[in-house]
Design an enzyme around this catalytic site. Structure first.
Site, PDB file in Angstrom:
ATOM      1  N   LYS A  84      21.389  14.143   4.968  1.00  0.00           N
ATOM      2  CA  LYS A  84      20.420  14.050   3.870  1.00  0.00           C
ATOM      3  C   LYS A  84      19.129  14.781   4.229  1.00  0.00           C
ATOM      4  O   LYS A  84      18.558  15.520   3.412  1.00  0.00           O
ATOM      5  CB  LYS A  84      20.089  12.581   3.585  1.00  0.00           C
ATOM      6  N   ASN A  85      18.660  14.603   5.444  1.00  0.00           N
ATOM      7  CA  ASN A  85      17.371  15.164   5.831  1.00  0.00           C
ATOM      8  C   ASN A  85      17.419  16.667   6.080  1.00  0.00           C
ATOM      9  O   ASN A  85      16.383  17.283   6.337  1.00  0.00           O
ATOM     10  CB  ASN A  85      16.829  14.434   7.061  1.00  0.00           C
ATOM     11  N   ARG A 126      10.159   9.994  -0.946  1.00  0.00           N
ATOM     12  CA  ARG A 126       9.024  10.469  -0.150  1.00  0.00           C
ATOM     13  C   ARG A 126       9.171  11.952   0.192  1.00  0.00           C
ATOM     14  O   ARG A 126       8.188  12.690   0.263  1.00  0.00           O
ATOM     15  CB  ARG A 126       8.935   9.639   1.139  1.00  0.00           C
ATOM     16  N   CYS A 144      10.525   4.968   0.327  1.00  0.00           N
ATOM     17  CA  CYS A 144      10.450   3.687   1.022  1.00  0.00           C
ATOM     18  C   CYS A 144       9.036   3.437   1.530  1.00  0.00           C
ATOM     19  O   CYS A 144       8.371   4.347   2.027  1.00  0.00           O
ATOM     20  CB  CYS A 144      11.419   3.670   2.215  1.00  0.00           C
ATOM     21  N   ARG A 171       2.043   7.134   5.718  1.00  0.00           N
ATOM     22  CA  ARG A 171       2.663   8.391   6.161  1.00  0.00           C
ATOM     23  C   ARG A 171       1.829   9.504   5.527  1.00  0.00           C
ATOM     24  O   ARG A 171       2.266  10.153   4.582  1.00  0.00           O
ATOM     25  CB  ARG A 171       4.127   8.468   5.705  1.00  0.00           C
ATOM     26  N   PRO A 172       0.609   9.702   6.040  1.00  0.00           N
ATOM     27  CA  PRO A 172      -0.316  10.617   5.360  1.00  0.00           C
ATOM     28  C   PRO A 172       0.217  12.040   5.332  1.00  0.00           C
ATOM     29  O   PRO A 172       0.873  12.500   6.258  1.00  0.00           O
ATOM     30  CB  PRO A 172      -1.590  10.516   6.209  1.00  0.00           C
ATOM     31  N   ILE A 173      -0.103  12.738   4.233  1.00  0.00           N
ATOM     32  CA  ILE A 173       0.299  14.138   4.110  1.00  0.00           C
ATOM     33  C   ILE A 173      -0.868  15.056   4.459  1.00  0.00           C
ATOM     34  O   ILE A 173      -0.862  16.234   4.125  1.00  0.00           O
ATOM     35  CB  ILE A 173       0.844  14.436   2.704  1.00  0.00           C
ATOM     36  N   ASP A 174      -1.852  14.489   5.170  1.00  0.00           N
ATOM     37  CA  ASP A 174      -3.014  15.280   5.554  1.00  0.00           C
ATOM     38  C   ASP A 174      -2.614  16.511   6.366  1.00  0.00           C
ATOM     39  O   ASP A 174      -3.217  17.579   6.231  1.00  0.00           O
ATOM     40  CB  ASP A 174      -3.994  14.433   6.376  1.00  0.00           C
ATOM     41  N   LEU A 175      -1.606  16.361   7.232  1.00  0.00           N
ATOM     42  CA  LEU A 175      -1.167  17.495   8.053  1.00  0.00           C
ATOM     43  C   LEU A 175      -0.643  18.631   7.177  1.00  0.00           C
ATOM     44  O   LEU A 175      -0.901  19.807   7.445  1.00  0.00           O
ATOM     45  CB  LEU A 175      -0.092  17.057   9.046  1.00  0.00           C
ATOM     46  N   ASP A 215      14.756   6.425  12.600  1.00  0.00           N
ATOM     47  CA  ASP A 215      15.717   6.077  11.548  1.00  0.00           C
ATOM     48  C   ASP A 215      16.922   5.316  12.084  1.00  0.00           C
ATOM     49  O   ASP A 215      17.640   4.672  11.311  1.00  0.00           O
ATOM     50  CB  ASP A 215      16.199   7.348  10.833  1.00  0.00           C
ATOM     51  N   ILE A 226       6.666   5.435  15.579  1.00  0.00           N
ATOM     52  CA  ILE A 226       6.561   6.450  14.536  1.00  0.00           C
ATOM     53  C   ILE A 226       5.937   5.895  13.262  1.00  0.00           C
ATOM     54  O   ILE A 226       4.945   6.420  12.772  1.00  0.00           O
ATOM     55  CB  ILE A 226       7.952   7.058  14.221  1.00  0.00           C
ATOM     56  N   ARG A 241      20.413   5.845  -1.120  1.00  0.00           N
ATOM     57  CA  ARG A 241      19.543   7.002  -0.925  1.00  0.00           C
ATOM     58  C   ARG A 241      20.052   7.874   0.225  1.00  0.00           C
ATOM     59  O   ARG A 241      19.798   9.082   0.245  1.00  0.00           O
ATOM     60  CB  ARG A 241      18.111   6.554  -0.626  1.00  0.00           C
TER      61      ARG A 241
END
Length: 417
Positions: free
Chosen positions: A22-23, A92, A116, A121-125, A306, A328, A398
């Protein structure tokens, strides 16, 4: 809402083919936005997260069709640059579309992603990197409005954490950017390598995927390609957990052994016999697992976050005490309370979970609250005496394709209702 009924305390046996990752599928589907012509993607699992990615592609103007495990994707007619709130909230990983849409259209407008709830899980990066490449990003009312009127430009980007999503977004933004982009402290996961392999087949110039530094020389255009998605190492680790908790002997086909080193060493420490050869794994568990001294989740090649939940389930019936440290994500122990309903003895303090092995688990009603937690509850239910009813199966679907059918094929009594 669907649920699974599991009649536990039965051994598994036989062979199973592991599904596509999936990933890997999600960022590769996003990558097709940058490619001219029809892409052919093999080993693409039928999952709700994949369906969500397909909905986004179709909304943008792409054409997508499925033939069993193969997907045909043509994005020549994509004109839109916006992704509606409802589609972004489905998963996500939808944030990975940002780099591709911005690169293609010089504009992208989307809301913050859903998925989930595993804590911050910031998307700042992601945003910091795109700004370094010349993007203008405005944030208001949960909306990201991004533009690059002069196109994106290659630059040097140093990630403060080896984020998989940020690495993927930078790669997608950089393949058609002018100049060279260098990512230091890049994520090294196999799914990063798979994305790079696909893009390179399409004409990209990406070097060093799978290492700490990735170099991307921008090209003018990408063409379509045919690609087979790698097998899912997390599903493989879940199947290993299912065999381990039930004291079973199974064969898992279609694996990539080097992607599983940290998982294999963990189960070997627990007393399992594991032999890998030519894409197959022979897995034999003892009647009673041994506790593992310590399991710390880390970026690849460390123990994957995971896999933490299903492996924890397996070790709830091990002889002794196992210490888990989740490095994580926050809120990654939501399955613990539900495992306790089945009789597990687990104490959580912050990012540490102490698992005291018990003799037996007992069937009960439990409810999943996230994807890997759902897999953990199914794993535990296979060993629990009596009937276990697992609700919240939408989370399982999912990332696990027809998991009740897969387990039934190995001799488990699992029914979807």
């Amino acid at each position: 809402m669907s649920r699974l009924l599991i009649e536990g305390a039965k051994k598994l046996s036989g062979e199973v083919e592991v599904q596509g990752a999936k990933n890997s599928a999600l960022p590769i589907l996003a990558a097709t936005i940058l490619c001219r012509g029809e892409n052919i993607l093999h080993n693409c699992s039928n999952l709700s997260d994949v369906d969500a990615a397909v909905k986004i592609l179709r909304y943008l103007g792409g054409k997508v069709s499925r033939h069993d495990k193969t997907m045909l994707v043509n994005t020549d007619d994509i004109r839109r640059f916006d992704i509606p709130h409802g589609l972004m909230r489905e998963m996500r990983s939808s944030i990975v579309f940002l780099g591709a849409v911005l690169s293609r259209n010089k504009r992208a407008k989307l809301s913050f992603p859903g998925g989930c709830e595993l804590g911050p899980r910031p998307i700042d990066l992601h945003l910091k990197a795109l700004r370094q490449m010349g993007a203008i990003i405005k944030e208001y009312h949960g909306i990201l409005d991004c533009s690059a009127p002069k196109g994106l430009k290659g630059t040097k980007i140093a990630l403060s954490f080896p984020s998989v999503g940020a690495t993927e977004n930078i790669m997608l933004a950089a393949v058609n950017a002018s100049g060279t982009t260098t990512i230091t402290n890049a994520a090294r996961e196999p799914e990063i390598c798979d994305l790079a392999d696909f893009l390179n087949k399409c004409g990209a110039k990406i070097y060093g995927a799978g290492e700490g530094t990735i170099v991307i020389d921008g090209v003018d255009k990408l063409d379509s390609a045919q690609h087979t998605i790698i097998s899912d190492r997390i599903v493989t680790s879940t199947l290993m957990s299912c065999a381990a908790i039930t004291g079973s002997e199974i064969i898992i086909r279609g694996i990539v052994a080097e992607h599983l080193n940290s998982i294999i060493s963990t189960f070997e420490e627990a007393g399992c016999k594991i032999l890998c050869s030519k894409g197959s794994m022979y897995f034999q568990a003892p009647e009673k697992l041994r506790a593992v001294k310590s399991i710390r989740t880390m970026p690849y090649p460390g123990f994957p976050t995971d896999a933490q939940a299903p492996v924890m389930s397996a070790l709830t019936v091990a002889d002794g005490t196992t210490c888990f440290v989740e490095n994580i994500f926050e809120s990654r122990y939501k399955h613990v309370g539900e495992l306790a309903r089945l009789g597990a003895n687990i104490k959580v303090e912050g990012k540490v979970a102490i698992v005291e092995g018990v003799d037996t688990l007992s069937g009960a009603f439990v409810e999943a609250q996230d994807l890997r937690g759902a897999a953990a509850l199914v794993t535990a239910g296979l060993a629990a005496e009596g009937t276990t009813e697992v609700a919240g199966i939408k989370y399982l679907e999912r990332g696990y394709e027809n998991f009740e059918v897969v387990l039934s094929g190995l001799g488990a009594t699992v029914k979807k209702i």
